[in-house]
Design a protein around this motif. Structure first.
Motif, short mmCIF file in Angstrom:
data_model
loop_
_atom_site.label_atom_id
_atom_site.label_comp_id
_atom_site.label_asym_id
_atom_site.label_seq_id
_atom_site.Cartn_x
_atom_site.Cartn_y
_atom_site.Cartn_z
N ASP A 18 0.85 -1.19 0.00
CA ASP A 18 0.00 0.00 0.00
C ASP A 18 0.89 1.24 0.00
OD1 ASP A 18 -2.48 -1.32 2.36
OD2 ASP A 18 -2.00 -1.87 0.29
N SER A 62 -9.79 1.93 -10.12
CA SER A 62 -10.31 0.74 -9.45
C SER A 62 -10.59 1.09 -7.99
CB SER A 62 -9.30 -0.41 -9.53
OG SER A 62 -8.26 -0.23 -8.59
N ASP A 63 -11.21 0.15 -7.29
CA ASP A 63 -11.51 0.40 -5.87
C ASP A 63 -10.26 0.29 -5.00
OD1 ASP A 63 -13.14 -2.84 -5.30
OD2 ASP A 63 -11.11 -2.30 -5.91
N ARG A 64 -9.11 0.04 -5.62
CA ARG A 64 -7.87 0.07 -4.85
C ARG A 64 -7.39 1.51 -4.63
NH1 ARG A 64 -3.77 -1.25 -7.11
NH2 ARG A 64 -4.41 -1.42 -9.31
N GLN A 80 -4.03 0.88 -2.69
CA GLN A 80 -3.89 -0.37 -1.95
C GLN A 80 -3.45 -1.48 -2.90
OE1 GLN A 80 -7.92 -0.64 -0.41
NE2 GLN A 80 -7.26 0.18 1.58
N ARG A 81 -2.65 -2.39 -2.36
CA ARG A 81 -2.25 -3.59 -3.13
C ARG A 81 -1.76 -3.19 -4.51
NH1 ARG A 81 -7.15 -4.18 -1.29
NH2 ARG A 81 -8.11 -4.30 -3.37
N THR A 82 -0.72 -2.37 -4.54
CA THR A 82 -0.23 -1.81 -5.80
C THR A 82 0.10 -2.89 -6.82
OG1 THR A 82 1.99 -1.70 -4.84
CG2 THR A 82 0.68 0.34 -4.83
N GLN A 83 -0.16 -2.55 -8.09
CA GLN A 83 0.13 -3.40 -9.23
C GLN A 83 1.12 -2.66 -10.14
OE1 GLN A 83 -1.31 -6.55 -9.42
NE2 GLN A 83 -2.06 -6.00 -7.37
N ASP A 86 0.12 0.41 -11.99
CA ASP A 86 -0.07 1.66 -11.25
C ASP A 86 1.14 2.57 -11.37
OD1 ASP A 86 -1.60 -0.16 -8.48
OD2 ASP A 86 -2.47 0.54 -10.38
#
Lengths: 112, 111
Positions: A18, A62-64, A80-83, A86
């Motif tokens: 995060d 997204s909802d992240r 959150q929960r980076t990809q 991102d």
């Protein structure tokens, strides 16, 4: 006076981590915006605040992605929960309603 | 949504030359801004120009809102003018204050 400031200027994150990006707008500016800029592209809108109210979050991918401006001044963009997708420059802008938007230097996020 | 097209995509000039950058947009707007993004990534405001003509030193801009285009003129270019120039617009009466950016014109001024 001081312009829009952002911190950190650079952030390296491991995938799944995060992150929180901070924006300090120009004092007294009612409106605050977040944009995402991919390499070689123009900035793309993420979200907009008028004072503490988030009036438009249609650009959040997204909802992240979550943004807040609890006292109508400083704003934080949280991912959150980076990809890996991102990875980009995240730009903050502020504006004295309803005119020119002034941009900060951006936060360069790299997700490994 | 609104479409913003900028031309040319790339431009190489010799120092001292003049240039014209164009921005076409697909719908009426109530805000149009020109920005210069320097090599360090900072977006610098050049003009807020939803209509009419403005000048600031060697730079000037004209927006013809009825014909949905704007022009940015750079005269006597300098190496410090290098970078990417963006046009960005905002739609009226939608409650959305998001700026929609074009893809930019990348300018390189050679000494």
């Amino acid at each position: 006076g001081a312009g829009v400031s952002q911190s950190p200027r650079y952030k390296v994150a491991k995938r799944g981590q995060d992150v929180a990006l901070r924006c300090d707008p120009i004092s007294g500016h009612v409106s605050l915006f977040w944009y995402q800029q991919a390499l070689g592209q123009g900035p793309e809108f993420l979200t907009y605040f008028q004072n503490e109210a988030q009036l438009d979050k249609s650009g959040l991918p997204s909802d992240r992605f979550f943004a807040e401006r609890p006292e109508g001044s400083v704003s934080t963009l949280k991912i959150q929960r980076t990809q890996q997708e991102d990875s980009a420059v995240y730009l903050c802008a502020s504006s004295p309603f309803p005119e020119t938007q002034y941009f900060g230097p951006g936060t360069r996020l790299l997700v490994l | 949504g609104i479409q913003v097209e900028q031309s040319p995509p790339d431009l190489i000039l010799q120092e001292g030359a003049n240039s014209t950058l164009r921005c076409n947009f697909s719908d009426s707007v109530n805000n149009l801004q020109w920005f210069h993004q320097n090599p360090w990534g900072q977006l610098i405001n050049l003009f807020y120009i939803p209509s009419g003509t403005k000048q600031n030193g060697r730079l000037s801009a004209t927006t013809v809102a009825t014909e949905r285009y704007s022009l940015l003129y750079i005269s006597s270019s300098q190496t410090t003018d290098s970078g990417v120039y963006f046009c960005a617009v905002e739609r009226p009466d939608t409650g959305r204050r998001a700026l929609t950016f074009g893809s930019g014109t990348r300018l390189q001024v050679q000494p």
